[in-house]
Design an enzyme around this catalytic site. Structure first.
Site, PDB file in Angstrom:
ATOM      1  N   LYS A 182       8.169  -0.801  -8.336  1.00  0.00           N
ATOM      2  CA  LYS A 182       7.098   0.023  -8.904  1.00  0.00           C
ATOM      3  C   LYS A 182       6.467   0.789  -7.751  1.00  0.00           C
ATOM      4  O   LYS A 182       5.695   0.257  -6.980  1.00  0.00           O
ATOM      5  CB  LYS A 182       6.053  -0.859  -9.596  1.00  0.00           C
ATOM      6  CG  LYS A 182       5.304  -0.147 -10.749  1.00  0.00           C
ATOM      7  CD  LYS A 182       4.464   1.038 -10.328  1.00  0.00           C
ATOM      8  CE  LYS A 182       3.190   0.626  -9.622  1.00  0.00           C
ATOM      9  NZ  LYS A 182       2.347   1.843  -9.280  1.00  0.00           N
ATOM     10  N   GLY A 213       4.402   4.553 -12.749  1.00  0.00           N
ATOM     11  CA  GLY A 213       3.147   4.367 -13.462  1.00  0.00           C
ATOM     12  C   GLY A 213       2.021   4.007 -12.519  1.00  0.00           C
ATOM     13  O   GLY A 213       2.223   3.783 -11.320  1.00  0.00           O
ATOM     14  N   GLU A 257       1.699  -7.351   2.609  1.00  0.00           N
ATOM     15  CA  GLU A 257       1.371  -6.607   3.825  1.00  0.00           C
ATOM     16  C   GLU A 257       0.170  -5.736   3.486  1.00  0.00           C
ATOM     17  O   GLU A 257       0.281  -4.797   2.700  1.00  0.00           O
ATOM     18  CB  GLU A 257       2.565  -5.774   4.287  1.00  0.00           C
ATOM     19  CG  GLU A 257       2.445  -5.312   5.728  1.00  0.00           C
ATOM     20  CD  GLU A 257       1.781  -3.950   5.844  1.00  0.00           C
ATOM     21  OE1 GLU A 257       0.540  -3.941   6.059  1.00  0.00           O
ATOM     22  OE2 GLU A 257       2.465  -2.948   5.716  1.00  0.00           O
ATOM     23  N   CYS A 291      -0.456   1.880   8.281  1.00  0.00           N
ATOM     24  CA  CYS A 291      -1.136   0.586   8.332  1.00  0.00           C
ATOM     25  C   CYS A 291      -1.218   0.026   9.742  1.00  0.00           C
ATOM     26  O   CYS A 291      -2.151  -0.717  10.069  1.00  0.00           O
ATOM     27  CB  CYS A 291      -0.456  -0.408   7.400  1.00  0.00           C
ATOM     28  SG  CYS A 291       1.292  -0.656   7.750  1.00  0.00           S
ATOM     29  N   GLU A 388     -10.576  -0.438   7.756  1.00  0.00           N
ATOM     30  CA  GLU A 388      -9.391   0.417   7.761  1.00  0.00           C
ATOM     31  C   GLU A 388      -9.727   1.725   7.045  1.00  0.00           C
ATOM     32  O   GLU A 388     -10.121   1.724   5.880  1.00  0.00           O
ATOM     33  CB  GLU A 388      -8.216  -0.278   7.066  1.00  0.00           C
ATOM     34  CG  GLU A 388      -6.937   0.537   7.135  1.00  0.00           C
ATOM     35  CD  GLU A 388      -5.749  -0.198   6.531  1.00  0.00           C
ATOM     36  OE1 GLU A 388      -4.676  -0.187   7.154  1.00  0.00           O
ATOM     37  OE2 GLU A 388      -5.897  -0.760   5.442  1.00  0.00           O
TER      38      GLU A 388
END
Length: 488
Positions: A182, A213, A257, A291, A388
């Site tokens: 997904k 979606g 993660e 990230c 972050e």
């Protein structure tokens, strides 16, 4: 789904379709989601916001395909990964152009991290599958057998969509698992392109399934279904907590993660100019939407003013513009919401400290552009220091010696990645071992050409590892057979 002519030149994707059981299926009477080019704010395609019923068809197809796929040999599975890598190479130009338009990543970056790196991951994982010790014996004489876990639910982010799909798909397929992917709703076209490549590579029907979606609809339906044996998620800490809680309640393995606030620590014997300029470059890959970006530059306090000036000059040299223009070195942020979030953090930084350069790129009438920012003179408790941001914002902090530098580096709820710089290799190595992060890069070393080093985090950065043998083992069960006779 509609898609650009650049992609159609290589791959013909049917409109508004998802890939289930080896077939393109167009769900009836389900909402469509527009896909927007963040550089122009123009619609470049649409995909289906799949219902729980359509999602269930994907997991059912994966379940049906599992028995046959899990019984194939490791060599056969490796051959399929190599065939998929061949398809990536054949269609790499089109995939990179699509990624540039969908994500806003400059074309050169898109080619490197959305085509070349996934291709290397596929080939290295194929080699690993051939060499891996699937069966063995322990000191007691019992057989130790590693077997595929089952159906994998892979939920992937928007910032590096192709790489993140392959980072999950390659080891899962090598292990003998089947997969439902997904992708993020901001960048689904790349995932459907990958689905077409899987078909071209001859991967059997149902082994790879891709449904599109929103996270709140399709993603939630998949997670709550429980019709999977492993869930692998890359994304925000908030959503990761939720997925981990659901998986834990079902006693299903979860690899998560969840981001980072990575430090780059410079000691007093480092080459300041090289270290600062390299940190700026590494921080601003994909407009800082990364990230493991080194977003906290920690330098000796007596050198902070000089480091700030070097960083500001490097930031000001970026050329913002059309990601497909070879002269562009930084594209837009991925969405209007992401741009507003970054600008909000910069407003806070102006209140708490000093924004040396960067901010809203108002010279661009269209597109979600933010000029790369260097901020300093901030307290360690400031949100821009601790949270972050996922944008082109580098915080410069001062330390008062090696112990203080380690304290600042580790003073975060995250622990995904870090960078250390020293003119003394032994000193740099010792410093790396004191930093609480899953991956530490010494003196500018990047991802090796053989991408097998484990990637994942300490603390709130998540659970589990990607890349190499560590990734493969996330998708395997270990069986001990006591009294198993020697096979001849």
């Amino acid at each position: 789904m509609t898609i650009t002519s650049a992609a159609r030149a290589a791959i013909d994707l049917p409109a508004d379709a998802v890939y289930i059981g080896g077939e393109w299926i167009v769900p009836d009477d389900e909402p469509r989601l527009d896909v927007i080019n963040p550089a122009t704010e123009e619609r470049i395609g649409s995909v289906t916001d799949c219902s729980a019923e359509t999602a269930a068809k994907a997991t059912a197809a994966a379940r049906r395909a599992f028995d046959d796929w899990s019984r194939t040999s490791a060599g056969q599975r490796a051959a399929h990964l190599d065939a998929l890598a061949d398809a990536f190479e054949q269609h790499g130009d089109q995939l990179a152009a699509l990624a540039a338009r969908e994500i806003g990543m400059p074309l050169r970056e898109a080619r490197a991290v959305q085509v070349d790196l996934p291709t290397r991951v596929l080939r290295s994982t194929a080699d690993l599958a051939r060499a891996y010790r699937w069966d063995g014996r322990d000191a007691s004489g019992s057989s130790i057998v590693r077997e595929p876990s089952g159906v994998v639910l892979a939920i992937t982010p928007w910032n590096f969509p192709v790489h993140q799909i392959v980072a999950k798909l390659a080891p899962a397929l090598a292990a003998g698992c089947t997969v439902v992917v997904k992708p993020a709703e901001l960048t689904p076209l790349n995932a459907l392109f990958v689905a077409a490549l899987c078909g071209e590579a001859g991967i059997p029907a149902g082994v790879v399934n891709i449904v599109t979606g929103r996270g709140a609809t399709t993603g939630e339906a998949l997670v709550q279904s429980g019709d999977y044996d492993v869930v692998s998620f890359t994304g925000s800490l908030t959503i990761g907590r939720h997925i981990g809680a659901v998986a834990g309640g079902r006693i299903v393995r979860a690899t998560l993660e969840l981001g980072g606030k990575s430090p780059a620590v410079l000691l007093d014997d480092a080459d300041l100019d090289t270290a600062v300029r390299t940190t700026v470059k590494n921080c601003f890959v994909n407009a800082g939407q990364k990230c493991n970006a080194p977003t906290r530059l920690i330098v000796p306090e007596e050198l902070r003013a000089v480091a700030v000036n070097i960083a500001a000059a490097a930031a000001d040299a970026y050329v913002l513009g059309d990601p497909l223009d070879e002269a562009t070195t930084m594209g837009p942020l991925a969405s209007h919401a992401q741009r507003d979030k970054v600008l909000g953090y910069l407003d806070g930084a102006r209140r708490d400290g000093r924004v040396v350069t960067g901010g809203l790129a108002d010279e661009h009438e269209r597109g979600y552009f933010v000029r790369p920012a260097i901020v300093t003179d901030l307290p360690e408790t400031a949100p821009v220091v601790r949270e972050e941001i996922f944008g082109p914002v580098l915080v410069v902090l001062g330390h008062r010696g090696e112990d203080d530098a380690v304290r600042i580096a580790n003073d975060t709820e995250y622990g995904l990645s870090a960078e250390v710089w020293s003119g003394d290799p032994a000193r740099a190595a010792a410093l790396a071992r004191r930093v609480r992060a899953g991956q530490v890069r010494v003196n500018g070393v990047r991802t090796p050409s053989l991408p097998v080093s484990p990637f994942g985090g300490y603390k709130m950065s998540g659970l589990g590892r990607e890349m190499g043998a560590f990734a493969l083992e996330e998708y395997l069960e270990v069986k001990a057979i006591l009294g198993d006779p020697e096979l001849t």
